[in-house]
Design a protein around this motif. Structure first.
Motif, mmCIF file in Angstrom:
data_model
loop_
_atom_site.group_PDB
_atom_site.id
_atom_site.type_symbol
_atom_site.label_atom_id
_atom_site.label_comp_id
_atom_site.label_asym_id
_atom_site.label_seq_id
_atom_site.Cartn_x
_atom_site.Cartn_y
_atom_site.Cartn_z
ATOM 1 N N LYS A 362 -2.223 -4.604 6.564
ATOM 2 C CA LYS A 362 -1.077 -4.945 5.737
ATOM 3 C C LYS A 362 -0.739 -3.809 4.768
ATOM 4 C CE LYS A 362 0.531 -8.471 2.499
ATOM 5 N NZ LYS A 362 0.156 -9.711 1.758
ATOM 6 N N ALA A 363 -1.775 -3.181 4.205
ATOM 7 C CA ALA A 363 -1.559 -2.063 3.271
ATOM 8 C C ALA A 363 -0.953 -0.864 3.992
ATOM 9 C CB ALA A 363 -2.878 -1.677 2.615
ATOM 10 N N PHE A 364 -1.455 -0.586 5.199
ATOM 11 C CA PHE A 364 -0.899 0.525 5.980
ATOM 12 C C PHE A 364 0.580 0.293 6.270
ATOM 13 C CE2 PHE A 364 -5.378 1.385 7.670
ATOM 14 C CZ PHE A 364 -5.579 2.436 6.791
ATOM 15 N N ARG A 365 0.895 -0.876 6.669
ATOM 16 C CA ARG A 365 2.274 -1.163 7.025
ATOM 17 C C ARG A 365 3.183 -1.092 5.788
ATOM 18 N NH1 ARG A 365 1.250 -6.230 11.215
ATOM 19 N NH2 ARG A 365 0.650 -4.928 13.022
ATOM 20 N N GLU A 366 2.642 -1.585 4.676
ATOM 21 C CA GLU A 366 3.442 -1.533 3.443
ATOM 22 C C GLU A 366 3.657 -0.090 2.993
ATOM 23 O OE1 GLU A 366 3.250 -3.273 -1.139
ATOM 24 O OE2 GLU A 366 1.861 -4.006 0.392
ATOM 25 N N ARG A 367 2.640 0.724 3.129
ATOM 26 C CA ARG A 367 2.758 2.141 2.712
ATOM 27 C C ARG A 367 3.662 2.911 3.659
ATOM 28 N NH1 ARG A 367 -0.031 5.719 -0.774
ATOM 29 N NH2 ARG A 367 1.517 7.368 -1.088
ATOM 30 N N LYS A 368 3.591 2.534 4.952
ATOM 31 C CA LYS A 368 4.512 3.180 5.911
ATOM 32 C C LYS A 368 5.960 2.888 5.555
ATOM 33 C CE LYS A 368 4.032 3.026 10.273
ATOM 34 N NZ LYS A 368 3.822 2.510 11.638
ATOM 35 N N GLY A 369 6.156 1.669 5.059
ATOM 36 C CA GLY A 369 7.535 1.300 4.693
ATOM 37 C C GLY A 369 8.016 2.053 3.471
ATOM 38 N N ALA A 370 7.079 2.432 2.598
ATOM 39 C CA ALA A 370 7.458 3.186 1.392
ATOM 40 C C ALA A 370 6.406 4.239 1.158
ATOM 41 C CB ALA A 370 7.576 2.244 0.202
ATOM 42 N N PRO A 371 6.447 5.351 1.909
ATOM 43 C CA PRO A 371 5.372 6.349 1.870
ATOM 44 C C PRO A 371 5.121 6.925 0.496
ATOM 45 C CG PRO A 371 6.852 6.733 3.718
ATOM 46 C CD PRO A 371 7.525 5.712 2.869
ATOM 47 N N THR A 372 6.141 6.936 -0.346
ATOM 48 C CA THR A 372 5.950 7.554 -1.655
ATOM 49 C C THR A 372 5.439 6.576 -2.688
ATOM 50 O OG1 THR A 372 8.285 7.111 -2.203
ATOM 51 C CG2 THR A 372 7.751 9.246 -1.202
ATOM 52 N N SER A 373 5.298 5.301 -2.302
ATOM 53 C CA SER A 373 4.862 4.283 -3.266
ATOM 54 C C SER A 373 3.424 3.873 -2.958
ATOM 55 C CB SER A 373 5.769 3.058 -3.212
ATOM 56 O OG SER A 373 7.100 3.394 -3.526
ATOM 57 N N PRO A 374 2.473 4.166 -3.831
ATOM 58 C CA PRO A 374 1.075 3.753 -3.627
ATOM 59 C C PRO A 374 0.958 2.219 -3.515
ATOM 60 C CG PRO A 374 1.227 5.385 -5.364
ATOM 61 C CD PRO A 374 2.645 4.956 -5.059
ATOM 62 N N VAL A 375 -0.039 1.753 -2.733
ATOM 63 C CA VAL A 375 -0.273 0.311 -2.514
ATOM 64 C C VAL A 375 -1.671 -0.030 -2.994
ATOM 65 C CG1 VAL A 375 -0.490 -1.541 -0.817
ATOM 66 C CG2 VAL A 375 1.285 0.210 -0.548
ATOM 67 N N THR A 376 -1.765 -1.109 -3.734
ATOM 68 C CA THR A 376 -3.074 -1.580 -4.216
ATOM 69 C C THR A 376 -3.608 -2.663 -3.280
ATOM 70 O OG1 THR A 376 -2.424 -1.104 -6.491
ATOM 71 C CG2 THR A 376 -4.309 -2.580 -6.166
ATOM 72 N N MET A 377 -4.868 -2.516 -2.842
ATOM 73 C CA MET A 377 -5.486 -3.498 -1.931
ATOM 74 C C MET A 377 -6.551 -4.304 -2.679
ATOM 75 S SD MET A 377 -6.051 -1.582 1.700
ATOM 76 C CE MET A 377 -7.317 -0.553 1.006
#
Length: 588
Positions: A362-377
């Motif tokens: 889920k984190a990978f997919r979210e980051r792919k959608g917004a590569p410049t926005s860090p994702v917290t897991m």
């Protein structure tokens, strides 16, 4: 001392009158005389007393004869009821006794025993031993009965146990009690050989198979990749790749991948205008976008895409692994209980690890959608993650280890089935050991008691035989008998001598003294015919009737003719006048 006082009841006794309870008493005394003509019933009366002597009805009593005698104290004995009790008090000497004890054709007689003063002590000892013999014999019979009962119980125990084992073994040849006894002696099973109910049922199921089961596939889980994937997610999801100074993308970071891909396409195809809006793409715009999407960014996007793809594969792999766990019923029965435990642990480990991968994906997919926005897991601490993956690895190995054992069993099924049958036999030997030992001990004890009781009886029998031989010296009675016979006959021509089995009437083929005298005076008398005459006269003298004469005589027809001819010849020679008168009165 009580004596027979009355013949109270009598019925069916040939010529003897019927007596009833109301018939006046005979008032018998200590000494009584019964007399009468031949056929008046004296022998029949004596046979009623002989029945009391022997404790059973005499064969020569008429069929249907019943009687009852009354003692002076009121006690009653008779036939068919209460015939026993006087066996040692009644003695009968009649024609039946003579027929049983004297064998005229061989000149033999059964022994009569005379007890002298020097044998009295032995007689007392004999009496004492004979009194104890019934008790000893009863004890022996009781011990023998106990032995038979215990032996029967032991045999039934072995038979039922062998049947139970046979039902478990499921083999062509039936397992019988002797095989169980052989297993007890050979296997020597211990408490460690006892099987649990589940193991026993599993071994039974193995024995019941006519062919081995199919093998099962191993479960595959990419354990090493799982940890790498989660570590990649921990690194890439929150990673910062710098600012992209392109108007509008900072507000819409989700458009970065689309813009990057469009820019690369337009540059690669040397397009001068935007395919989307149709406006011309200036060199300044191209330069700005190229600087924004440099090599570091491209590398990040590549790593992100690769990790996302790999995460998707791992999630799918774990789902497949969970579905691919074999059913316990597919394995041989003995492996089913441990496999169910291992499979349950493996399923739980999968359920613990799968959410981690789902979170990473889920984190990978979210980051792919917004590569410049860090994702917290939201992941557990790294140590816990590693512990979960390690547990998954161990539980997977446990499942596969059992599957391999099952496969090895399939390859060596015949040997495995043989061991299962041996385990079943050892189990029942071990579980029945206490009961088996108890039966053996009881039989051993019963055997010892039976042997001891038998030895006691045999010793008593031997002592009784020895004392009886010492007491029953019938030779001394011969002189007494000869004296009584001489006083009765008035001469001593009929005598007996003692032999090993009784008495013998010694004639040795010789004539009596009177016949010898006649033969001496008249040389023409036939000695052989006179011998036959003497034998016939001896038989006749002991016969009360024609029936008795026929029953007791062993003289042949030829010997009878010789005897008659000898009689006529004797009368012709010695007393012709008497023969003449006899012929006159006995005309045909």
């Amino acid at each position: 001392m009580t004596i027979i006082e009355n013949i109270r009841l009598l019925k069916g006794a040939a010529v003897l009158a019927e007596r009833k309870a109301v018939t006046p008493s005979l008032d018998l005394r200590r000494f009584n005389l019964f007399y009468g003509f031949n056929g008046s019933g004296k022998s029949t009366l004596s046979r009623t007393f002989a029945a009391l002597q022997h404790g059973k009805k005499q064969d020569r009593l008429p069929e249907g004869c019943t009687f009852e005698i009354e003692m002076s104290d009121g006690t009653k004995f008779g036939y068919p009821k209460a015939l026993t009790g006087l066996e040692k008090r009644v003695c009968v000497f009649n024609n039946d006794f003579i027929a049983e004890n004297f064998r005229w054709e061989t000149g033999m007689a059964n022994p009569v025993f005379y007890i002298g003063a020097d044998q009295a002590e032995a007689a007392d000892q004999l009496k004492a031993l004979e009194a104890t013999f019934p008790t000893a014999q009863t004890k022996h019979e009781g011990e023998a009965k106990v032995f038979r009962e215990r032996e029967k119980a032991f045999n039934e125990f072995k038979r039922l146990l062998a049947r139970t084992v046979s039902e478990r073994l499921r083999q062509a040849a039936r397992y019988e009690a002797p095989q169980f006894v052989a297993d007890v002696d050979k296997l020597g099973a211990s408490a460690d050989d006892k099987l649990s109910d589940a193991d026993l049922d599993a071994a039974t199921a193995t024995c019941a198979r006519s062919e081995p089961p199919a093998k099962v596939k191993l479960v595959e889980v990419p354990v090493s990749s799982l940890l790498e994937l989660i570590e990649a997610a921990v690194e890439l999801a929150p990673k910062s790749v710098g600012s992209i100074v392109v108007e509008g993308l900072d507000v819409h970071p989700q458009m970065v991948p689309w813009v990057k891909q469009g820019h690369e396409y337009h540059v690669g195809h040397d397009l001068k205008s935007c395919l989307y809006c149709g406006k011309a793409i200036t060199d300044e715009r191209k330069k700005l976008l190229t600087e924004a999407f440099d090599d570091n960014f491209s590398k990040f996007i590549t790593e992100l895409n690769t990790a996302a793809h790999h995460a998707g594969d791992c999630v799918e792999t774990l789902a497949i692994a969970k579905a691919a766990i074999p059913a316990a019923a597919q394995l041989s029965a003995e492996f089913q209980p441990p496999f169910e435990t291992a499979a349950s642990a493996f399923t739980a480990a999968l359920d613990n690890v799968s959410p981690l991968l789902v979170t990473a994906l889920k984190a990978f997919r979210e980051r792919k959608g917004a590569p410049t926005s860090p994702v917290t897991m939201a992941l557990p601490p790294a140590e816990e993650v590693r512990a979960r993956i390690k547990l998954l690895d161990e539980s997977c190995n446990a499942v596969n280890a059992i599957c391999k054992q099952h496969a090895d069993m399939v390859d060596g099924f015949n040997e495995h089935q043989k061991k299962a049958r041996e385990a079943i036999r050892q189990h029942f030997v071990a579980t029945s050991a206490d009961d088996y030992a108890k039966h053996v001990s009881e039989i051993s004890d019963a055997t010892a008691k039976q042997v001891a009781a038998k030895a006691a009886v045999e010793k008593l029998e031997g002592d009784i035989v020895a004392l009886r031989a010492k007491v029953q010296q019938h030779g001394a009675a011969a002189d007494k008998i000869n004296a009584l016979v001489k006083s009765y006959l008035g001469h001593g021509e009929l005598t007996i001598v003692a032999v090993a089995e009784g008495y013998e009437l010694p004639h040795n083929g010789n004539l009596s003294d009177k016949l010898k005298t006649l033969c001496g005076r008249h040389n023409d008398l036939d000695r052989d015919r006179l011998n036959a005459l003497e034998r016939l006269s001896q038989v006749e003298s002991h016969s009360d009737s024609l029936d008795d004469l026929i029953a007791q005589s062993s003289v042949t027809v030829e010997e009878s003719r010789d005897a008659n001819a000898a009689l006529v010849h004797l009368m012709e020679v010695v007393d012709l006048a008497h023969l003449t008168d006899l012929r006159k009165y006995c005309k045909p």
